[in-house]
Motif scaffolding. Sequence first.
Motif, PDB file in Angstrom:
ATOM      1  N   UNK A 107       0.828  -1.205   0.000  1.00 51.52           N
ATOM      2  CA  UNK A 107       0.000   0.000   0.000  1.00 51.52           C
ATOM      3  C   UNK A 107       0.864   1.258   0.000  1.00 51.52           C
ATOM      4  N   UNK A 108       1.921   1.263   0.804  1.00 52.28           N
ATOM      5  CA  UNK A 108       2.811   2.427   0.864  1.00 52.28           C
ATOM      6  C   UNK A 108       3.524   2.628  -0.476  1.00 52.28           C
ATOM      7  N   UNK A 109       3.944   1.544  -1.106  1.00 51.32           N
ATOM      8  CA  UNK A 109       4.612   1.639  -2.404  1.00 51.32           C
ATOM      9  C   UNK A 109       3.642   2.156  -3.462  1.00 51.32           C
ATOM     10  N   UNK A 110       2.394   1.707  -3.414  1.00 51.56           N
ATOM     11  CA  UNK A 110       1.400   2.185  -4.379  1.00 51.56           C
ATOM     12  C   UNK A 110       1.119   3.679  -4.199  1.00 51.56           C
ATOM     13  N   UNK A 111       1.098   4.151  -2.958  1.00 54.46           N
ATOM     14  CA  UNK A 111       0.943   5.598  -2.723  1.00 54.46           C
ATOM     15  C   UNK A 111       2.136   6.357  -3.297  1.00 54.46           C
ATOM     16  N   UNK A 112       3.337   5.823  -3.078  1.00 55.90           N
ATOM     17  CA  UNK A 112       4.543   6.460  -3.627  1.00 55.90           C
ATOM     18  C   UNK A 112       4.497   6.459  -5.154  1.00 55.90           C
ATOM     19  N   UNK A 113       3.991   5.382  -5.736  1.00 53.53           N
ATOM     20  CA  UNK A 113       3.862   5.297  -7.199  1.00 53.53           C
ATOM     21  C   UNK A 113       2.941   6.389  -7.727  1.00 53.53           C
ATOM     22  N   UNK A 114       1.818   6.599  -7.052  1.00 51.46           N
ATOM     23  CA  UNK A 114       0.897   7.660  -7.488  1.00 51.46           C
ATOM     24  C   UNK A 114       1.566   9.029  -7.387  1.00 51.46           C
ATOM     25  N   UNK A 115       2.304   9.267  -6.313  1.00 51.23           N
ATOM     26  CA  UNK A 115       2.983  10.546  -6.148  1.00 51.23           C
ATOM     27  C   UNK A 115       4.072  10.730  -7.204  1.00 51.23           C
ATOM     28  N   UNK A 116       4.813   9.659  -7.491  1.00 54.71           N
ATOM     29  CA  UNK A 116       5.835   9.733  -8.541  1.00 54.71           C
ATOM     30  C   UNK A 116       5.183  10.015  -9.895  1.00 54.71           C
ATOM     31  N   UNK A 117       4.024   9.405 -10.149  1.00 52.24           N
ATOM     32  CA  UNK A 117       3.314   9.660 -11.395  1.00 52.24           C
ATOM     33  C   UNK A 117       2.915  11.114 -11.533  1.00 52.24           C
ATOM     34  N   UNK A 118       2.476  11.712 -10.422  1.00 54.40           N
ATOM     35  CA  UNK A 118       2.118  13.140 -10.446  1.00 54.40           C
ATOM     36  C   UNK A 118       3.323  14.011 -10.778  1.00 54.40           C
ATOM     37  N   UNK A 119       4.501  13.534 -10.399  1.00 52.67           N
ATOM     38  CA  UNK A 119       5.739  14.270 -10.667  1.00 52.67           C
ATOM     39  C   UNK A 119       6.409  13.838 -11.972  1.00 52.67           C
ATOM     40  N   UNK A 120       5.742  12.949 -12.712  1.00 47.48           N
ATOM     41  CA  UNK A 120       6.273  12.434 -13.981  1.00 47.48           C
ATOM     42  C   UNK A 120       7.599  11.693 -13.786  1.00 47.48           C
ATOM     43  N   UNK A 121       7.686  10.927 -12.699  1.00 43.24           N
ATOM     44  CA  UNK A 121       8.872  10.126 -12.396  1.00 43.24           C
ATOM     45  C   UNK A 121       8.512   8.655 -12.433  1.00 43.24           C
ATOM     46  N   UNK A 122       9.436   7.840 -12.910  1.00 45.75           N
ATOM     47  CA  UNK A 122       9.222   6.400 -12.957  1.00 45.75           C
ATOM     48  C   UNK A 122       9.558   5.771 -11.609  1.00 45.75           C
TER      49      UNK A 122
END
Length: 74
Positions: free
Chosen positions: A16-31
């Motif tokens: 769950x924590x990794x998925x939240x980080x993934x969404x935040x990275x997506x907002x920042x256009x980061x892989x």
Amino acid sequence: MLVVIDDAAATPATASAVLRAHRQCGNLKRLLSVATHDAPTRRLLEDDAGSGGPRLVVHPRIDVAIDTAYIAAA
């Protein structure tokens, strides 16, 4: 960015924590890539990553994940 989840940390809460980080990275256009040997955690991550933004790449082997992250950053 590469996140490595070892077997002791492979829990639904970690996923769950990794998925939240993934969404935040997506907002920042980061892989974001993840490496874990734990198959249930990989399935959780792959199933719940969503289709919006960059795809979450989940690797079963850490060495392949590091090589892939290095190539993507070059």
